[in-house]
Design a protein around this motif. Structure first.
Motif, PDB file in Angstrom:
ATOM      1  N   LYS A 111      40.868  47.095  57.578  1.00  0.00           N
ATOM      2  CA  LYS A 111      40.375  45.478  56.938  1.00  0.00           C
ATOM      3  C   LYS A 111      39.811  46.415  55.382  1.00  0.00           C
ATOM      4  N   VAL A 112      37.821  46.474  55.145  1.00  0.00           N
ATOM      5  CA  VAL A 112      37.535  47.568  53.934  1.00  0.00           C
ATOM      6  C   VAL A 112      38.014  48.652  52.871  1.00  0.00           C
ATOM      7  N   PHE A 113      38.839  49.508  53.962  1.00  0.00           N
ATOM      8  CA  PHE A 113      39.317  50.722  53.787  1.00  0.00           C
ATOM      9  C   PHE A 113      40.509  50.204  53.109  1.00  0.00           C
ATOM     10  N   LEU A 114      41.626  49.387  53.365  1.00  0.00           N
ATOM     11  CA  LEU A 114      42.452  49.113  52.780  1.00  0.00           C
ATOM     12  C   LEU A 114      42.797  48.532  51.540  1.00  0.00           C
ATOM     13  N   LEU A 115      41.508  47.852  51.468  1.00  0.00           N
ATOM     14  CA  LEU A 115      41.007  46.827  50.137  1.00  0.00           C
ATOM     15  C   LEU A 115      40.788  47.569  49.550  1.00  0.00           C
ATOM     16  N   ALA A 116      40.047  48.714  49.594  1.00  0.00           N
ATOM     17  CA  ALA A 116      38.853  50.217  48.858  1.00  0.00           C
ATOM     18  C   ALA A 116      40.562  51.083  48.300  1.00  0.00           C
ATOM     19  N   PHE A 117      40.999  50.853  48.972  1.00  0.00           N
ATOM     20  CA  PHE A 117      42.216  51.712  48.976  1.00  0.00           C
ATOM     21  C   PHE A 117      42.938  51.334  47.708  1.00  0.00           C
ATOM     22  N   TYR A 118      43.525  50.227  48.059  1.00  0.00           N
ATOM     23  CA  TYR A 118      44.420  49.839  47.744  1.00  0.00           C
ATOM     24  C   TYR A 118      43.745  49.748  45.949  1.00  0.00           C
ATOM     25  N   THR A 119      42.143  49.299  45.769  1.00  0.00           N
ATOM     26  CA  THR A 119      41.819  48.833  44.488  1.00  0.00           C
ATOM     27  C   THR A 119      41.279  50.223  43.930  1.00  0.00           C
ATOM     28  N   MET A 120      41.009  50.863  44.344  1.00  0.00           N
ATOM     29  CA  MET A 120      41.479  52.515  44.270  1.00  0.00           C
ATOM     30  C   MET A 120      42.697  52.423  43.224  1.00  0.00           C
ATOM     31  N   MET A 121      43.810  52.461  44.153  1.00  0.00           N
ATOM     32  CA  MET A 121      44.733  53.026  43.166  1.00  0.00           C
ATOM     33  C   MET A 121      45.314  51.601  42.004  1.00  0.00           C
ATOM     34  N   ILE A 122      44.711  50.708  41.433  1.00  0.00           N
ATOM     35  CA  ILE A 122      45.293  49.737  40.988  1.00  0.00           C
ATOM     36  C   ILE A 122      43.752  50.307  39.774  1.00  0.00           C
ATOM     37  N   LEU A 123      42.418  50.765  39.793  1.00  0.00           N
ATOM     38  CA  LEU A 123      42.070  51.274  39.099  1.00  0.00           C
ATOM     39  C   LEU A 123      42.631  52.864  38.177  1.00  0.00           C
ATOM     40  N   VAL A 168      49.203  41.317  43.952  1.00  0.00           N
ATOM     41  CA  VAL A 168      49.929  40.250  45.241  1.00  0.00           C
ATOM     42  C   VAL A 168      48.919  41.235  46.340  1.00  0.00           C
ATOM     43  N   PRO A 169      49.295  42.171  46.388  1.00  0.00           N
ATOM     44  CA  PRO A 169      48.778  43.400  48.215  1.00  0.00           C
ATOM     45  C   PRO A 169      47.286  43.168  47.586  1.00  0.00           C
ATOM     46  N   PHE A 170      46.940  43.127  46.842  1.00  0.00           N
ATOM     47  CA  PHE A 170      45.541  43.283  45.916  1.00  0.00           C
ATOM     48  C   PHE A 170      44.876  41.683  46.937  1.00  0.00           C
ATOM     49  N   ALA A 171      44.809  40.174  46.337  1.00  0.00           N
ATOM     50  CA  ALA A 171      44.794  39.277  46.592  1.00  0.00           C
ATOM     51  C   ALA A 171      44.177  38.574  47.873  1.00  0.00           C
ATOM     52  N   ALA A 172      45.550  39.301  48.513  1.00  0.00           N
ATOM     53  CA  ALA A 172      45.970  38.870  49.867  1.00  0.00           C
ATOM     54  C   ALA A 172      44.696  39.889  51.237  1.00  0.00           C
ATOM     55  N   LEU A 173      44.409  41.436  51.046  1.00  0.00           N
ATOM     56  CA  LEU A 173      44.278  42.352  51.373  1.00  0.00           C
ATOM     57  C   LEU A 173      42.503  41.864  50.946  1.00  0.00           C
ATOM     58  N   PHE A 174      42.594  41.205  49.557  1.00  0.00           N
ATOM     59  CA  PHE A 174      41.166  40.674  49.728  1.00  0.00           C
ATOM     60  C   PHE A 174      40.710  39.319  50.668  1.00  0.00           C
ATOM     61  N   LEU A 175      41.403  38.300  50.429  1.00  0.00           N
ATOM     62  CA  LEU A 175      41.366  37.687  51.287  1.00  0.00           C
ATOM     63  C   LEU A 175      41.369  37.942  53.232  1.00  0.00           C
ATOM     64  N   TRP A 176      41.943  38.661  53.313  1.00  0.00           N
ATOM     65  CA  TRP A 176      42.439  38.925  54.547  1.00  0.00           C
ATOM     66  C   TRP A 176      40.916  40.032  54.676  1.00  0.00           C
ATOM     67  N   THR A 177      40.545  40.124  54.277  1.00  0.00           N
ATOM     68  CA  THR A 177      39.621  41.355  54.462  1.00  0.00           C
ATOM     69  C   THR A 177      37.751  40.370  54.044  1.00  0.00           C
ATOM     70  N   ALA A 178      37.815  39.544  53.442  1.00  0.00           N
ATOM     71  CA  ALA A 178      36.607  38.338  53.554  1.00  0.00           C
ATOM     72  C   ALA A 178      36.982  37.299  53.813  1.00  0.00           C
ATOM     73  N   GLY A 179      37.426  37.112  54.095  1.00  0.00           N
ATOM     74  CA  GLY A 179      38.418  35.761  54.615  1.00  0.00           C
ATOM     75  C   GLY A 179      37.303  34.750  55.110  1.00  0.00           C
ATOM     76  N   LYS A 180      36.851  35.117  56.363  1.00  0.00           N
ATOM     77  CA  LYS A 180      35.177  34.745  56.786  1.00  0.00           C
ATOM     78  C   LYS A 180      33.901  34.078  55.977  1.00  0.00           C
ATOM     79  N   ARG A 181      33.923  35.279  55.021  1.00  0.00           N
ATOM     80  CA  ARG A 181      32.859  35.465  54.372  1.00  0.00           C
ATOM     81  C   ARG A 181      33.165  34.215  52.823  1.00  0.00           C
ATOM     82  N   VAL A 182      34.793  33.758  52.706  1.00  0.00           N
ATOM     83  CA  VAL A 182      34.867  33.103  51.522  1.00  0.00           C
ATOM     84  C   VAL A 182      34.921  31.738  52.298  1.00  0.00           C
ATOM     85  N   PHE A 183      35.724  31.028  53.686  1.00  0.00           N
ATOM     86  CA  PHE A 183      35.937  30.076  53.165  1.00  0.00           C
ATOM     87  C   PHE A 183      35.101  29.365  54.557  1.00  0.00           C
ATOM     88  N   GLY A 184      34.276  30.187  55.113  1.00  0.00           N
ATOM     89  CA  GLY A 184      33.535  29.792  56.214  1.00  0.00           C
ATOM     90  C   GLY A 184      33.910  29.073  57.406  1.00  0.00           C
TER      91      GLY A 184
END
Length: 204
Positions: free
Chosen positions: A61-73, A115-131
């Protein structure tokens, strides 16, 4: 002759400046890998990386989020050309055609980019975000739109201060709108996963 030499020097410095951010970030990441290789060895580093990717869902999860974030940057900031006036078009273009009547697809691209960035972010950090709270469409949309807004704002401000693009309100709006859509996409996929899970199928 002096003017020719000054022109060459200006081109060289400009070229270095444009690539400075990407080069710095790459060098930092390289040195992190270098320290790990120096401590544990190259084969062990590669083995540990692939083992983590294969065994740990959180790692993937973290790898995919980091990969897509780097693409955006890289697309929006790190490899952009210098602009003389980054405030030349603050409001930006809001429709499908620019002021010259030509087809303008940047808004759709800006929307789809997050769209993919937000979905990946919530998929990766969902437990921390929503508790322990229920993952409702409203909460998913709010979190996704919020994180997309602040990431987009950070990019726009860096484009402004570093003159690596133009600061545009329309970009900020469509990035945030795309993030909100990504939040709803995440919620829909999460709900589908829960339903399939209750039906007795194992969903990874």
């Amino acid at each position: 002759m002096a003017g020719f030499a000054a022109g060459i020097l200006n081109d060289v410095l400009l070229s270095f400046y444009q690539q400075f951010g990407a080069a710095l970030l790459t060098a930092v990441l390289f040195m992190y890998v270098y320290m790990h290789v120096k401590k544990y060895g190259g084969k062990e580093t590669v083995r540990a990386w692939f083992a983590g990717f294969r065994r740990e869902k959180e790692f993937r999860k973290v790898f995919l989020l980091a990969f897509y974030t780097m693409m955006i940057l890289f697309k929006t900031l790190l490899c952009r050309s210098i602009w003389v006036n980054p405030l030349s078009d603050v409001l930006g273009t809001w429709g499908l055609y620019d002021s010259k009547g030509q087809l303008y697809l940047d808004n759709i691209e800006n929307l789809m980019l997050f769209v993919p960035f937000a979905a990946l972010f919530l998929w990766t950090a969902g437990k921390r975000v929503f508790g322990e709270r229920r993952r409702s469409p409203g909460r998913s949309l709010a979190w996704a739109a919020g994180i997309s807004f602040f990431v987009s704002l950070g990019i726009e401000l860096l484009q402004l201060f570093l003159k690596l693009g133009t600061f545009q309100v329309s970009d900020l709006f469509f990035n945030t709108l795309g993030g909100a859509a990504g939040g709803l996409l995440y919620w829909g996929l999460h709900r589908l996963r829960m339903r399939l899970g209750r039906g007795g199928r194992k969903i990874k």
